[in-house]
Write an enzyme that holds these catalytic residues in place. Structure first.
Site, PDB file in Angstrom:
ATOM      1  N   GLU A 101       0.774  -1.000   0.478  1.00 33.60           N
ATOM      2  CA  GLU A 101       0.031  -0.060   0.008  1.00 33.60           C
ATOM      3  C   GLU A 101       1.090   0.982   0.004  1.00 33.60           C
ATOM      4  O   GLU A 101       1.388   1.644   1.222  1.00 33.60           O
ATOM      5  CB  GLU A 101      -0.848  -0.265   1.017  1.00 33.60           C
ATOM      6  N   LYS A 112      -2.445  -1.953  -3.733  1.00 34.99           N
ATOM      7  CA  LYS A 112      -3.376  -1.143  -3.130  1.00 34.99           C
ATOM      8  C   LYS A 112      -2.726   0.778  -2.977  1.00 34.99           C
ATOM      9  O   LYS A 112      -2.486   1.091  -2.322  1.00 34.99           O
ATOM     10  CB  LYS A 112      -3.891  -1.967  -1.262  1.00 34.99           C
TER      11      LYS A 112
HETATM   12  P1  13P Z   1      -9.013   3.774   4.031  1.00 26.39           P
HETATM   13  O1  13P Z   1      -9.952   2.930   2.949  1.00 26.39           O
HETATM   14  O2  13P Z   1     -10.117   4.327   5.233  1.00 26.39           O
HETATM   15  O3  13P Z   1      -8.288   4.559   3.492  1.00 26.39           O
HETATM   16  O4  13P Z   1      -8.571   2.691   4.509  1.00 26.39           O
HETATM   17  C1  13P Z   1      -7.578   2.083   4.407  1.00 26.39           C
HETATM   18  C2  13P Z   1      -6.435   1.415   4.343  1.00 26.39           C
HETATM   19  O5  13P Z   1      -6.469   0.267   5.244  1.00 26.39           O
HETATM   20  C3  13P Z   1      -5.918   2.269   5.292  1.00 26.39           C
HETATM   21  O6  13P Z   1      -4.479   1.791   5.248  1.00 26.39           O
END
Ligand code: 13P
Length: 344
Positions: A177, A219
């Site tokens: 991510e 992500k």
């Molecule tokens: P949000 O969808 O609220 O951005 O959270 C996703 C997430 O896992 C952030 O690390």
């Protein structure tokens, strides 16, 4: 378990219009969410709230995996039932947020890098032993005057790559991510430019570390204007530019892309995902890994009261179903029974 199994897990997570619930808010973050509804955050309230979501009848038709915070992974309710096992019992993969939050990268700016790499390998063991199937590591990239710097992008991408490799070596699917944060006055073009640079740098680092791209899920953020910019959200434009950015930067071996919601409202997060999936077909599955956008309506309905359980579950199931339809490009606003939501 071979890499092929990680690839299978990745494919299963994004198959059949399913996606991920990010319920891995750290103790600090969940406190902020509970503060917003005037509910005290303690082990019991956190357990009640999350158990309510996880025990929603039928939700595993739309949600294939849940990212957990360490406390929840090992948490039991007052009857001694494990929250993680509840997920396993409905065919939802349990995953674990394994980074240790953010550290200032450079005293002169707000840039950060993600902590926890030195101890990662040993910290993964109890989760492997207790049936975790995937992990998550979040890097945060801020947009501002003279930032992000190349040094910070490189540091975060190398940490993500090292994390992904260590996770794969422990037979856990890494969810990689790199979040380009929505905060700021920048426009959509700036978000596009920074996200593209971030993703390009990330895949250079992943290849350098020999991470098997078939055994990861990406992500990313969507390409949106900053939340303090004058630019209006244009759902079609966001969808087009997001897909364009990903096509130009993400290798086709990656089995799936699961977006974060990053502060977008639940309805906007659904609408953008839907528009993206209506565009020309992409080499990867495009699904969701939403935290706030899956939970915000349910959290308000809960309000800390167990008697609201049925309403919470109804709202959560609806949101999950809407996002599942969006994975096929089949969502439509007529399906939103709560018209108030459309005006938010
Ligand atoms: P949000 O969808 O609220 O951005 O959270 C996703 C997430 O896992 C952030 O690390």
């Amino acid at each position: 378990m071979s890499m092929e199994n990680l690839e299978n897990i990745a494919k299963k997570i994004v198959d059949n219009g399913r996606g991920i619930l990010a319920a891995d808010e750290s103790t600090n973050t969940i406190k902020k969410r509970f503060d917003s509804i005037n509910v005290e955050s303690n082990e019991k309230t956190r357990c009640n709230y999350r158990e309510t979501l996880f025990s929603t009848n039928g939700v595993s038709k739309f949600i294939s995996g849940v990212i957990l915070f360490e406390e929840t992974f090992f948490q039991k309710n007052s009857n001694g039932e494990s929250l993680k096992e509840k997920l396993e019992n409905i065919n939802c993969y349990p995953g674990i947020k394994i980074d240790q939050g953010l550290e200032i990268f450079n005293e002169d700016s707000i840039e950060t890098y993600t902590k926890g790499i030195e101890t990662l390998d040993e910290r993964l063991k109890p989760f492997v032993e207790n049936g975790a199937k995937f992990t998550k590591w979040r890097a945060v990239i801020n947009i501002g005057k003279n930032i992000p710097s190349n040094e910070c992008l490189e540091k975060n991408s190398l940490l993500l790559a090292e994390y992904a490799l260590i996770s794969q070596n422990n037979k856990l699917l890494p969810i990689v991510e790199p979040e380009v944060i929505m905060d700021g006055e920048h426009d959509l073009d700036k978000c596009y430019e920074v996200t593209k640079k971030t993703l390009n740098q990330l895949f250079v680092s992943l290849k350098k570390k020999n991470v098997d791209l078939k055994g990861i899920l990406l992500k990313p953020n969507m390409i949106v204007p900053g939340n303090k910019s004058d630019e209006k959200l244009n759902i079609n434009k966001i969808a087009e530019r997001t897909l364009e950015c990903l096509i130009g930067s993400v290798p086709k071996e990656v089995p799936g892309i699961v977006f974060l919601s990053g502060g977008l409202s639940s309805i906007n997060a659904t609408m953008i995902l839907n528009e993206i999936n209506k565009l020309k077909s992409a080499p990867w599955k495009l699904s969701f890994s939403y935290g706030r956008a899956l939970q915000e309506d349910a959290l308000i309905a809960w309000g800390g009261k167990s008697e609201n359980k049925n309403m919470v579950q109804k709202i959560f199931l609806h949101r999950a179903k809407m996002n599942s339809l969006a994975c096929y490009g089949k969502w439509d606003k007529s399906l939103e029974e709560n018209s108030q939501l459309m005006n938010k």
